[in-house]
Design an enzyme around this catalytic site. Structure first.
Site, PDB file in Angstrom:
ATOM      1  N   HIS A 129      13.528   5.933   3.984  1.00  0.00           N
ATOM      2  CA  HIS A 129      14.498   6.840   3.370  1.00  0.00           C
ATOM      3  C   HIS A 129      14.056   8.277   3.619  1.00  0.00           C
ATOM      4  O   HIS A 129      12.867   8.570   3.630  1.00  0.00           O
ATOM      5  CB  HIS A 129      14.567   6.607   1.861  1.00  0.00           C
ATOM      6  CG  HIS A 129      14.879   5.199   1.477  1.00  0.00           C
ATOM      7  ND1 HIS A 129      16.137   4.669   1.588  1.00  0.00           N
ATOM      8  CD2 HIS A 129      14.090   4.205   0.996  1.00  0.00           C
ATOM      9  CE1 HIS A 129      16.113   3.400   1.181  1.00  0.00           C
ATOM     10  NE2 HIS A 129      14.878   3.090   0.810  1.00  0.00           N
ATOM     11  N   ILE A 143       4.726   0.096  -7.085  1.00  0.00           N
ATOM     12  CA  ILE A 143       5.091   0.605  -5.755  1.00  0.00           C
ATOM     13  C   ILE A 143       6.286  -0.192  -5.241  1.00  0.00           C
ATOM     14  O   ILE A 143       6.169  -1.050  -4.367  1.00  0.00           O
ATOM     15  CB  ILE A 143       3.898   0.525  -4.767  1.00  0.00           C
ATOM     16  CG1 ILE A 143       2.613   1.074  -5.399  1.00  0.00           C
ATOM     17  CG2 ILE A 143       4.242   1.271  -3.474  1.00  0.00           C
ATOM     18  CD1 ILE A 143       2.652   2.537  -5.787  1.00  0.00           C
ATOM     19  N   SER A 173      10.575   0.440  -4.111  1.00  0.00           N
ATOM     20  CA  SER A 173      11.200   1.380  -3.185  1.00  0.00           C
ATOM     21  C   SER A 173      11.057   2.805  -3.725  1.00  0.00           C
ATOM     22  O   SER A 173      11.167   2.989  -4.940  1.00  0.00           O
ATOM     23  CB  SER A 173      12.673   1.023  -3.009  1.00  0.00           C
ATOM     24  OG  SER A 173      13.207   1.781  -1.973  1.00  0.00           O
ATOM     25  N   CYS A 224      19.443 -19.673  16.311  1.00  0.00           N
ATOM     26  CA  CYS A 224      19.161 -21.081  16.032  1.00  0.00           C
ATOM     27  C   CYS A 224      18.044 -21.213  15.014  1.00  0.00           C
ATOM     28  O   CYS A 224      17.705 -22.326  14.619  1.00  0.00           O
ATOM     29  CB  CYS A 224      18.869 -21.848  17.304  1.00  0.00           C
ATOM     30  SG  CYS A 224      17.167 -21.782  17.859  1.00  0.00           S
TER      31      CYS A 224
HETATM   32  C1  LIG Z   1      14.491  -6.038  -1.978  1.00  0.00           C
HETATM   33  C2  LIG Z   1      13.582  -4.885  -1.650  1.00  0.00           C
HETATM   34  C3  LIG Z   1      14.035  -3.846  -0.828  1.00  0.00           C
HETATM   35  C4  LIG Z   1      13.202  -2.761  -0.545  1.00  0.00           C
HETATM   36  N1  LIG Z   1      13.639  -1.833   0.347  1.00  0.00           N
HETATM   37  C5  LIG Z   1      12.835  -0.786   0.654  1.00  0.00           C
HETATM   38  C6  LIG Z   1      13.240   0.190   1.600  1.00  0.00           C
HETATM   39  O1  LIG Z   1      14.273   0.041   2.258  1.00  0.00           O
HETATM   40  N2  LIG Z   1      12.445   1.261   1.827  1.00  0.00           N
HETATM   41  C7  LIG Z   1      11.279   1.409   1.164  1.00  0.00           C
HETATM   42  O2  LIG Z   1      10.644   2.418   1.376  1.00  0.00           O
HETATM   43  N3  LIG Z   1      10.832   0.486   0.300  1.00  0.00           N
HETATM   44  C8  LIG Z   1      11.575  -0.617   0.041  1.00  0.00           C
HETATM   45  N4  LIG Z   1      11.138  -1.570  -0.827  1.00  0.00           N
HETATM   46  C9  LIG Z   1       9.833  -1.420  -1.424  1.00  0.00           C
HETATM   47  C10 LIG Z   1       8.714  -1.841  -0.499  1.00  0.00           C
HETATM   48  O3  LIG Z   1       9.020  -3.070   0.095  1.00  0.00           O
HETATM   49  C11 LIG Z   1       7.431  -1.948  -1.264  1.00  0.00           C
HETATM   50  O4  LIG Z   1       7.217  -0.746  -1.932  1.00  0.00           O
HETATM   51  C12 LIG Z   1       6.216  -2.195  -0.379  1.00  0.00           C
HETATM   52  O5  LIG Z   1       6.449  -3.247   0.536  1.00  0.00           O
HETATM   53  C13 LIG Z   1       5.038  -2.538  -1.240  1.00  0.00           C
HETATM   54  O6  LIG Z   1       3.935  -2.801  -0.427  1.00  0.00           O
HETATM   55  P1  LIG Z   1       2.587  -3.274  -1.055  1.00  0.00           P
HETATM   56  O7  LIG Z   1       1.609  -3.234   0.024  1.00  0.00           O
HETATM   57  O8  LIG Z   1       2.336  -2.525  -2.298  1.00  0.00           O
HETATM   58  O9  LIG Z   1       2.900  -4.769  -1.544  1.00  0.00           O
HETATM   59  P2  LIG Z   1       2.716  -6.147  -0.770  1.00  0.00           P
HETATM   60  O10 LIG Z   1       3.283  -6.084   0.576  1.00  0.00           O
HETATM   61  O11 LIG Z   1       3.194  -7.228  -1.671  1.00  0.00           O
HETATM   62  O12 LIG Z   1       1.158  -6.269  -0.619  1.00  0.00           O
HETATM   63  C14 LIG Z   1       0.341  -6.678  -1.674  1.00  0.00           C
HETATM   64  C15 LIG Z   1      -0.608  -7.706  -1.148  1.00  0.00           C
HETATM   65  O13 LIG Z   1      -1.572  -7.989  -2.135  1.00  0.00           O
HETATM   66  C16 LIG Z   1      -1.938  -9.338  -2.050  1.00  0.00           C
HETATM   67  N5  LIG Z   1      -2.510  -9.734  -3.324  1.00  0.00           N
HETATM   68  C17 LIG Z   1      -1.900  -9.688  -4.537  1.00  0.00           C
HETATM   69  N6  LIG Z   1      -2.740 -10.143  -5.471  1.00  0.00           N
HETATM   70  C18 LIG Z   1      -3.893 -10.475  -4.864  1.00  0.00           C
HETATM   71  C19 LIG Z   1      -5.130 -11.000  -5.309  1.00  0.00           C
HETATM   72  N7  LIG Z   1      -5.360 -11.265  -6.597  1.00  0.00           N
HETATM   73  N8  LIG Z   1      -6.104 -11.239  -4.391  1.00  0.00           N
HETATM   74  C20 LIG Z   1      -5.899 -10.983  -3.089  1.00  0.00           C
HETATM   75  N9  LIG Z   1      -4.745 -10.483  -2.616  1.00  0.00           N
HETATM   76  C21 LIG Z   1      -3.761 -10.220  -3.496  1.00  0.00           C
HETATM   77  C22 LIG Z   1      -0.645 -10.019  -1.748  1.00  0.00           C
HETATM   78  O14 LIG Z   1      -0.857 -11.272  -1.132  1.00  0.00           O
HETATM   79  C23 LIG Z   1       0.066  -9.011  -0.839  1.00  0.00           C
HETATM   80  O15 LIG Z   1      -0.116  -9.331   0.533  1.00  0.00           O
HETATM   81  C24 LIG Z   1      11.923  -2.690  -1.085  1.00  0.00           C
HETATM   82  C25 LIG Z   1      11.457  -3.749  -1.866  1.00  0.00           C
HETATM   83  C26 LIG Z   1      12.255  -4.860  -2.103  1.00  0.00           C
HETATM   84  C27 LIG Z   1      11.711  -6.035  -2.823  1.00  0.00           C
END
Ligand SMILES: Cc1cc2nc3c(=O)[nH]c(=O)nc-3n(C[C@H](O)[C@H](O)[C@H](O)COP(=O)(O)OP(=O)(O)OC[C@H]3O[C@@H](n4cnc5c(N)ncnc54)[C@H](O)[C@@H]3O)c2cc1C
Ligand SMILES: Cc1cc2nc3c(=O)[nH]c(=O)nc-3n(C[C@H](O)[C@H](O)[C@H](O)COP(=O)(O)OP(=O)(O)OC[C@H]3O[C@@H](n4cnc5c(N)ncnc54)[C@H](O)[C@@H]3O)c2cc1C
Lengths: 476, 416
Positions: A50, A333, A335, A432
């Site tokens: 965004h 964390i 969107s 597919c």
């Molecule tokens: C439907 C939807 C649409 C979205 N659209 C957008 C968008 O268009 N643009 C945008 O900027 N953002 C968007 N977001 C937000 C964005 O996807 C997230 O903010 C981002 O992916 C978060 O990343 P993360 O690394 O924090 O989480 P994650 O990718 O979930 O990474 C966290 C990791 O921690 C690991 N973990 C958790 N607990 C443990 C544990 N106890 N021990 C070891 N490992 C652990 C998990 O396995 C995971 O791999 C969207 C989110 C959703 C759900």
């Protein structure tokens, strides 16, 4: 061994932080409970960078989104990730939305984000499938799309090349303090570390509580989607948003890097952090709501449905802080987490004030820049003559060769599952859905990883497509 | 750049029949391109009997049927390149080809598209619920079991009563799995009657008509499938749920022509068949581009695929020899009760003695008539005891009739 820094979570946030910190002369470990990088929230979302006009003034989201989206073009160039500034259209279709529309324009102006207000006619020239009710459109040409798990993987690969270690299938179950840091208790044993960075996405609240912090609950909010095949790629060229409401950004049509279209997401509070099921109600809601901004939706080109879960919190803004010594907490964390990721990593770096020197030699660029599919006919021919497996097409929908599949298994943080291969080079992403190629990909994985076919998993343990080999074919 | 008079994309039943027809009629500079390791297409995994009743008046297995054509092609010396995939096809009839020897562009004078079809997937029919392991399309399951020799599940439910699903119900049973039932959304089966009898009834597998899967549970492996009865609008009826504890769900919910290459080339598809629009020679709107078999419309009998391949081959021969006159014919229309009619156009009504039209009804009929009309005027009527959507119907019109049609030929069902 004792690590200086342990990052919990290899999603786009953990990976961006690892990439940024890997220049320091210190030992860094990234752990993730999943068997592949970026397998949770970063795997199922709208994938939009965004531009940053949406978050409210004065929020961390607003600040980091604007910064992050400006960092993306250079970041993607460095790490060799796809980045497509397709632009966004926010569509106003009723007079009541005028005030919200004007506020968005004001914010874009104040934040120095390029924008243009288009009349209905001008907008429809570019997007003929906008509904007839469209009154005007806020065009944001710098809004971009990426492949979030690619952005994570490519950054983490660079970090690994700079010396960062990654432990997958490693779940942090509890944490105890020790004299100058923490001991992580995991299913793979104990890990000693000085600093912890909690980027555990949906489980960040649970991890924070492991060190005794009192934090808000992560409230899982599901978003469901339809995926349209390449046949529908001309349906929308921009990301098409309705005017946002208190409930969120609304139902979008989003082109993807690989020329599919996503339709969604809804937003539904759920109990289960693993509740990535789709529902009749959710999908019907998307079908209906979508029609406020677009028409002629080619629903017959749907090839898949999926759901992702937002790690939301009641207080809404990102929480990124150092509440206690040697512990960085990232909570809520959702969107625009993807759009903000590089800026979040920079922000975390500043919070940390690390005492370590910068290495003399470190990489910022990902060496895996080779993209076979982008070669010309002559280049492909020459390359296949040297590397014949690149001529053997395994996936006929996405035209993926055996050579590309083998390469993605053997590169740093390579694929170990059918889904891992699908994330990296796309067999099974097409029409597919793996119907033709999954048996072939399974065979290649078994061969390259020296395991039995029944040990090859689709995703995590227990998702093996075949149970046993009964014999029959000589070469199987 | 390699130049070839006629390239056939796909070496399944349709492609082989077209190639043989071309060769027999003096077109020697041919090339069949096949992605798989051998020709025969989808038949290679259909190890059950029942192929060839029309072609050979005997019941062959899929591989045996395919082999007859493969041998004939070999005897005729038709050049076939296997393990070779066409990756692009352009309106100027140039195609890009990839195999282990390299990547090249071939310029053809005529092209026969014979890429077959794909199965509809769980995503396409949007089954709600989790996406655990254990949900397979029936054709993929068939490949895993019949070609690769794997066991895929122990307790199995099947959604959709398409032929592949029915055949897999029997196959899975013979492989030692327990098949708990087949659910079909419509009030009638989508498979051939003989398959219902031989694959379900003979094995006491229940068929739940007007039912669909409304939930999938279990992770990582499928554990439960819930089916519900549906009302006349195909909406699930609350309270009618039945739960089956299974580790495998096979989907046999339809086939779709694989027109990825065609769409990329900018040729639009018929919204009903999802194949291209053709004339009586299986020739597309682009002169010299032909299509046959499942890429054109989904067939239930391979014998008809072979016949259609021959027809496309014959068309390509006449095109290449410059024997086709100006296009000057009429279009066809699916009237009341008909879902589609092929060919969509007749371009050369006075060229042949007769033209065969294929069509399917939208829903089952008993004691109905098929009526063929020239605009509003009836030209033919055939009485039918039963009509089923699963079974392709055919009607042949002679030249005397064809040459009198100017605008539009309509085929419709008239109930008694
Ligand atoms: C439907 C939807 C649409 C979205 N659209 C957008 C968008 O268009 N643009 C945008 O900027 N953002 C968007 N977001 C937000 C964005 O996807 C997230 O903010 C981002 O992916 C978060 O990343 P993360 O690394 O924090 O989480 P994650 O990718 O979930 O990474 C966290 C990791 O921690 C690991 N973990 C958790 N607990 C443990 C544990 N106890 N021990 C070891 N490992 C652990 C998990 O396995 C995971 O791999 C969207 C989110 C959703 C759900
Ligand atoms: C799973 C299944 C089961 C069936 N079971 C029965 C049955 O029991 N009884 C019966 O009578 N009929 C059955 N049929 C119907 C009938 O057998 C088929 O309709 C017929 O074999 C189709 O022939 P085809 O040549 O059109 O397609 P296919 O046999 O699918 O051949 C298409 C060929 O094209 C190749 N190809 C595709 N794209 C490319 C490309 N880009 N480059 C190069 N090559 C390419 C493919 O590899 C394939 O070999 C079944 C069909 C299916 C799909």
């Amino acid at each position: 061994m004792k690590y200086d820094i342990t990052i919990i979570g290899s999603g786009i946030i953990g990976s961006s932080i690892a990439y940024r910190l890997s220049k320091y002369d210190c030992s860094i470990l990234v752990v993730d409970k999943e068997n592949d990088v970026a397998n949770e929230v970063s795997m199922a979302n709208s994938a939009i960078v965004h531009a940053g006009h949406d978050p409210e003034e004065g929020t961390l989201k607003g600040k980091l989104n604007v910064l992050g989206s400006r960092m993306y073009p250079q970041l993607c160039k460095d790490i060799g990730a796809h980045y497509k500034p397709v632009g966004a259209f926010t569509v106003m279709h009723s007079k009541e939305q005028q005030a919200t529309f004007d506020a968005l324009v004001e914010r874009a102006k104040a934040r120095d984000i390029p924008y243009e207000v288009l009349s209905a006619e001008e907008a429809k020239k570019q997007e003929p499938n906008l509904t007839d009710e469209v009154i005007q459109v806020l065009s944001m040409p710098t809004t971009a799309i990426v492949i979030p798990w690619e952005v994570a993987l490519k950054q983490l690969q660079v970090a690994v090349l700079n010396g960062t270690e990654v432990k997958l299938n490693c779940e942090v179950q509890s944490i105890t303090p020790n004299e100058d840091g923490y001991t992580l208790h995991t299913n793979q044993g104990e890990i000693e570390t000085k600093i912890i960075i909690n980027s555990a996405g949906l489980y960040a609240d649970e991890v924070a509580r492991m060190v005794g912090l009192e934090v808000e609950d992560v409230i899982p909010r599901r978003g469901e989607y339809f995926v349209l095949s390449h046949d529908a790629k001309n349906f929308a060229h921009h990301i098409i948003y309705p005017i946002p409401t208190a409930k969120g950004k609304g139902i979008l049509a989003v082109p993807t890097v690989d020329e599919n279209i996503l339709l969604g997401p809804n937003a539904e509070g759920i109990e289960d952090k693993q509740g990535v099921n789709t529902t009749i109600e959710g999908l019907n809601y998307i079908r209906k709501e979508l029609l406020t901004s677009v028409k002629n939706v080619p629903f017959y080109n749907i090839i898949r449905t999926f759901a992702g879960i937002r790690p939301s919190i009641a207080s809404k803004d990102f929480i990124i802080e150092k509440p206690i010594e040697n512990f960085i907490n990232l909570l809520g964390i959702d969107s625009p987490g993807i759009a903000s990721a590089p800026a979040i990593a920079e922000y975390v770096e500043e919070l940390l004030e690390l005492p370590y020197p910068i290495k003399e030699n470190y990489e910022t660029k990902n060496p895996y820049t080779f993209r076979f599919q982008e070669l010309s006919v002559e280049e492909k021919d020459a390359y296949i003559k040297e590397h014949p497996t690149y001529g053997n097409i395994v996936c006929r929908c996405e035209q993926v060769s055996e050579g590309e599949i083998v390469a993605c298994i053997h590169e740093v943080l390579g694929a170990t599952s059918i889904k891992g291969v699908k994330k990296r080079v796309r067999p099974g992403m097409g029409k597919c859905q793996g119907g033709f190629c999954q048996p072939l990909v399974l065979e290649i994985l078994a061969r390259e990883l020296h395991c039995k076919p029944e040990e090859v998993q689709y995703d995590q343990l227990g998702t093996n497509p075949v149970l046993a080999w009964k014999g029959g074919r000589e070469d199987a | 750049m390699r130049k070839v008079t006629c390239v056939i994309i796909g070496g399944g039943s349709a492609g082989l029949a077209a190639a043989i027809e071309l060769k027999k009629n003096g077109i020697d500079d041919l090339l069949v391109l096949e992605k798989g390791p051998e020709v025969g297409g989808i038949l290679n995994q259909c190890i059950h009997n029942g192929f060839g009743l029309h072609e050979f008046k005997e019941e062959l297995s899929g591989p045996a049927y395919a082999e007859r054509f493969a041998l004939q092609a070999e005897e005729l010396g038709i050049p076939i390149e296997c393990n070779t995939t066409v990756t692009a096809f352009y309106p100027d009839k140039s195609i890009e080809v990839s195999n282990k020897n390299g990547y090249e562009v071939i310029q053809a004078d005529a092209v026969v598209l014979a890429m077959g079809c794909q199965e509809r997937t769980s995503g396409q029919i949007q089954i709600p619920g989790m996406r655990p392991q254990g949900v397979y399309t029936a054709g993929t399951a068939q490949r895993y079991v019949n070609i690769d020799g794997y066991q895929i599940g122990k307790r199995c439910f099947i959604l959709g009563s398409g032929d592949i699903g029915l055949i897999m119900a029997r196959r899975m049973t013979l492989e030692g799995a327990k098949v708990l039932g087949v659910a079909e959304l419509m009030p009638y089966s989508n498979g051939l009657q003989r398959n219902i009898v031989q694959c379900l009834k003979d094995y006491d597998i229940p068929l739940y008509l007007s039912h669909t899967v409304t939930n999938i549970e279990g992770y990582p492996r499928l554990q439960k499938v819930t089916i519900s009865e549906v009302d006349e609008n195909r909406q699930p009826i609350k309270g009618s749920e039945k739960v089956f504890e299974v580790d495998t769900l096979l989907l046999s919910v339809g086939l779709v022509p694989d027109n990825t290459l065609t769409v990329e080339a900018g040729i639009s598809l018929d919204a009903r068949t999802r194949g291209i629009e053709v004339n009586e020679y299986c020739e597309s709107i682009m002169p010299g581009v032909f299509a046959a078999g499942n890429v054109l419309h989904v067939h239930d009998l391979v014998d008809y695929v072979t016949a259609e391949g021959r027809k496309a081959g014959r068309g390509a021969v006449r095109y290449l020899k410059g024997e086709l006159p100006e296009r000057n014919g009429f279009v066809t229309k699916a009237g009341n009760g008909i879902s589609y009619v092929l060919p969509q156009r007749v371009d050369y009504p006075s060229e042949d003695e007769s033209v065969e039209f294929s069509f399917r009804v939208r829903s089952p009929y008993k004691n109905a008539s098929i009526v063929v009309k020239n605009g509003n005027e009836e030209v033919k009527r055939i009485k039918k005891l039963a009509l089923l959507p699963a079974e392709m119907e055919k009607v042949i019109l002679p030249k005397e009739v064809l040459t009198t049609i100017h605008d539009e030929l309509v085929i419709e069902v008239e109930e008694a």
